[in-house]
Design an enzyme around this catalytic site. Structure first.
Site, short mmCIF file in Angstrom:
data_model
loop_
_atom_site.label_atom_id
_atom_site.label_comp_id
_atom_site.label_asym_id
_atom_site.label_seq_id
_atom_site.Cartn_x
_atom_site.Cartn_y
_atom_site.Cartn_z
N SER A 126 0.79 -1.25 0.00
CA SER A 126 0.00 0.00 0.00
C SER A 126 0.81 1.28 0.00
O SER A 126 0.22 2.36 -0.12
CB SER A 126 -0.97 0.01 1.18
OG SER A 126 -2.09 -0.80 0.92
N LYS A 129 0.21 3.85 -2.73
CA LYS A 129 -0.79 4.93 -2.65
C LYS A 129 -0.13 6.30 -2.57
O LYS A 129 -0.78 7.32 -2.86
CB LYS A 129 -1.70 4.71 -1.45
CG LYS A 129 -2.62 3.50 -1.56
CD LYS A 129 -3.54 3.39 -0.35
CE LYS A 129 -4.51 2.23 -0.47
NZ LYS A 129 -3.88 0.92 -0.34
N SER A 304 -5.63 3.53 4.52
CA SER A 304 -5.13 2.69 3.42
C SER A 304 -6.29 2.06 2.65
O SER A 304 -6.34 0.85 2.43
CB SER A 304 -4.19 1.60 3.96
OG SER A 304 -3.37 1.10 2.92
#
Length: 487
Positions: A126, A129, A304
Site C-alpha cells: 500500500s 498509494k 489505506s
C-alpha cells in the site's frame, strides 16, 4: 405446707423483679451516658465524620490547553551519514527484514544519509498509494467532487442511477457512513419523490468505468476478506456489507447493490433493478456529490483504503485524457509523475492501490516523493524582489506538502494505531508514515523529527517475510531515527 410454699414463691418472684429493674436501670443509664458521649464526639451529620476527619480543599482552577504546531527549528544541526548508521546499528541487520531495501534522507538539505538497494524494485503493497496521492495533488483540483445522478429512463416508470465514480455514497439513516462527509442515498430518494414521478424500475449505469473490475494480482478471497470490492462506478460505503466496519466483507456486485438499495428505499421491489445505460441527454432527476478530493485523500492514506485509491486513480485518468480503467489509471499516474520530474525507471503497476502482488517500485522513488513534499519553503530573502514567483521545484514541494498531513501517526491514527504501542514506543506520536502490508510484503514510508529537531524522510521495504515478523523490524528502524542525535 402448701400456703408456706406459695409465700416463698411469691417472695422469690418479687426479688427477681427487683433485680431485673435494677439491671435494666443500670444498663439504660450506661446507654444514655454512652449515647451522650457519642453524640458529643461522633456527630455523624458533620463533614469530619463523612471524610474520616479530613477536610476537602477547594478545587483547583481549570487549566485550558492551547495546542499548537511548532515548526522544526531552523538551527537544528544537520545529521551525518555516519551518525545515522551508528544510531541504527543492528536494527539495519535484523534477519526479520528478509529481502530488504531502503533509503533515509535529510529533508532540508536533500542529503542521502543511508541507503541499501534503493533502486531495486520490490513489492510496495500500500505504499504505492503515495504515488497515487502525489499524482492526484498535481493533476486534480483540491476541491474536486464526484457526482452520482439519477436521470429519466427510456421507458415509463423507469429511472437510471448513473455512477460517476463515487464509492463513498452512504445509505445510513443518519447519513454517517464509513467515509466522512459522504453523499447520502436518502438525498437522492428525497429528490426523486419531490419530482412527483411514478417509478417502478431502476436501471444502474456503470459505464463511467471501462475494462475489468478486478486488477491483475488481486485475489477473489480479498472480497469477503474485506480488502477490496470490484471497482464499479457507484458503490455504497465502498461495497461493505457492514457499512461501519473497515474490513467488513464486501459485496461482489457493489453497483447493482447500490441500485437495489435505492429501489428498496423508494418502496420498490429490488428485483426491478437491472444493469443498463442512460440515454444521451436524459433529463436529470436527482444529484448528490462526494466530499472534496482533499477529504477523500486523507481517508485513503490514513486508513489505506484500496477502493478509494482505485477510484481516485480513475479521476486522474479522466483529467489527463486516459481511459477510466486500471490500465488507464496506471498510465495517468505514471505520466503525471514523470512530467513532474520523478524517474519511474523499473516501476511496474497494475493498480493504483498497491493491492496487486505483481506491482513493483523502488524505495528511491517512494522516498523522493516524500522528500520533495517535506522540502522546506525557501527563505523569503532568496525570492527576487518585485516577484512572487518561486522556482518550479518549490512549487512542486508546496503542491505535495498536504500529503504529509494525511499520513498515519504512530500509535495513534489509521493503519499505525496498533503499532508503536507495545514495541518501539519511542516512535509513538513522532513517526508519520504510510504502511503497506501483504502476505509477502511489509513496507513503511514517511518522516520523523529526530532528537536534534531535524526532519528525516525514509522508505523501508521488506519482502519474503510474514508481516508479523517484518513489521516490528521496520518500526524499530523508524523509531530509532526519532531518538537519533545523528549530527
Amino acid at each position: 405446707m402448701l400456703g408456706r410454699s406459695k409465700k416463698n414463691i411469691g417472695g422469690l418472684a418479687q426479688r427477681r423483679r427487683r433485680r431485673l429493674w435494677i439491671w435494666f436501670g443500670a444498663t439504660f443509664g450506661v446507654l444514655v451516658i454512652a449515647a451522650a458521649a457519642g453524640a458529643a464526639i461522633v456527630r455523624p451529620w458533620t463533614p469530619e465524620f463523612r471524610h474520616g476527619g479530613l477536610t476537602i480543599a477547594d478545587p483547583p482552577a481549570p487549566v485550558r490547553p492551547f495546542p499548537q504546531v511548532s515548526p522544526a527549528p531552523a538551527a537544528a544541526p544537520a545529521p551525518s551519514p555516519a551518525g545515522v548508521v551508528a544510531a541504527l546499528g543492528p536494527a539495519l541487520d535484523s534477519p526479520d527484514l528478509g529481502a530488504f531495501a531502503g533509503v533515509i534522507t535529510d529533508a532540508e538539505s536533500g542529503t542521502t544519509l543511508w541507503s541499501k538497494d534503493s533502486d531495486k524494485v520490490m513489492i510496495p503493497s500500500s505504499t504505492l498509494k503515495l504515488l497515487t496521492t502525489a499524482a492526484a495533488l498535481i493533476a486534480l483540483p483540491d476541491d474536486q467532487r464526484v457526482a452520482t445522478t439519477v436521470v429519466e429512463g427510456s421507458a415509463p416508470g423507469e429511472l437510471v442511477l448513473v455512477g460517476g465514480g463515487d464509492p463513498t455514497l452512504t445509505a445510513q439513516p443518519d447519513g454517517k457512513g464509513y467515509y466522512p462527509d459522504a453523499a447520502c442515498l436518502s438525498d437522492l430518494v428525497d429528490q426523486i419523490r419531490a419530482s412527483g414521478r411514478a417509478v417502478d424500475t431502476i436501471v444502474v449505469d456503470l459505464s463511467a468505468y471501462t475494462g475489468p473490475s478486478m486488477a491483475r494480482g488481486w485475489e477473489d478471497i480479498d472480497i469477503p476478506g474485506g480488502s477490496i470490492a470490484p471497482i464499479d462506478a457507484v458503490m455504497i460505503d465502498g461495497g461493505r456489507l457492514d457499512p461501519l466496519v473497515e474490513y467488513s466483507p464486501r459485496t461482489p456486485t457493489p453497483g447493482l447493490d447500490a441500485g437495489r438499495r435505492l429501489a428498496a428505499d423508494l418502496g420498490l421491489d429490488p428485483a426491478r433493478v437491472r444493469a443498463g445505460t442512460a440515454a444521451p441527454g436524459a433529463a436529470q432527476v436527482a444529484k448528490v456529490e462526494s466530499a472534496p478530493l482533499h477529504t477523500r485523500l486523507h481517508a485513503m492514506l490514513v486508513h489505506s483504503d484500496n477502493v478509494l485509491a482505485e477510484t481516485v486513480g480513475r479521476e486522474i485518468a479522466l483529467a489527463t485524457g486516459h481511459a477510466p480503467s486500471f490500465s488507464g489509471a496506471v498510465a495517468a499516474v505514471t505520466a503525471t509523475l514523470e512530467r513532474a520530474g520523478f524517474a519511474m525507471d523499473g516501476t511496474v503497476m497494475h493498480d493504483t492501490s498497491g493491492l496487486s502482488v505483481d506491482d513493483r517500485l523502488s524505495a528511491r522513488l517512494l522516498n523522493e516523493i516524500l522528500a520533495t513534499a517535506a522540502r522546506p519553503a525557501p527563505d523569503a530573502r532568496t525570492v527576487p524582489a518585485g516577484t512572487d514567483a518561486r522556482p518550479a521545484a518549490d512549487d512542486l514541494a508546496a503542491t505535495l506538502a498536504p500529503m504529509l498531513d494525511n499520513l498515519p501517526v504512530a500509535g495513534a491514527t489509521g493503519s499505525l494505531t496498533s503499532r508503536y504501542v507495545t514495541q518501539n514506543r519511542v516512535g509513538a506520536g513522532w513517526v508519520r508514515a504510510k504502511t503497506g502490508t501483504l502476505s509477502v510484503s511489509s513496507t513503511l514510508a514517511g518522516y520523523v523529527l529526530d532528537r536534534d529537531g531535524r526532519v528525516l524522510t525514509f522508505a523501508l521495504m521488506s519482502n519474503d517475510r510474514p508481516p508479523e515478523v517484518s513489521r516490528p523490524a521496520l518500526d524499530a528502524i523508524a523509531g530509532t531515527l526519532r531518538n537519533c542525535g545523528c549530527s
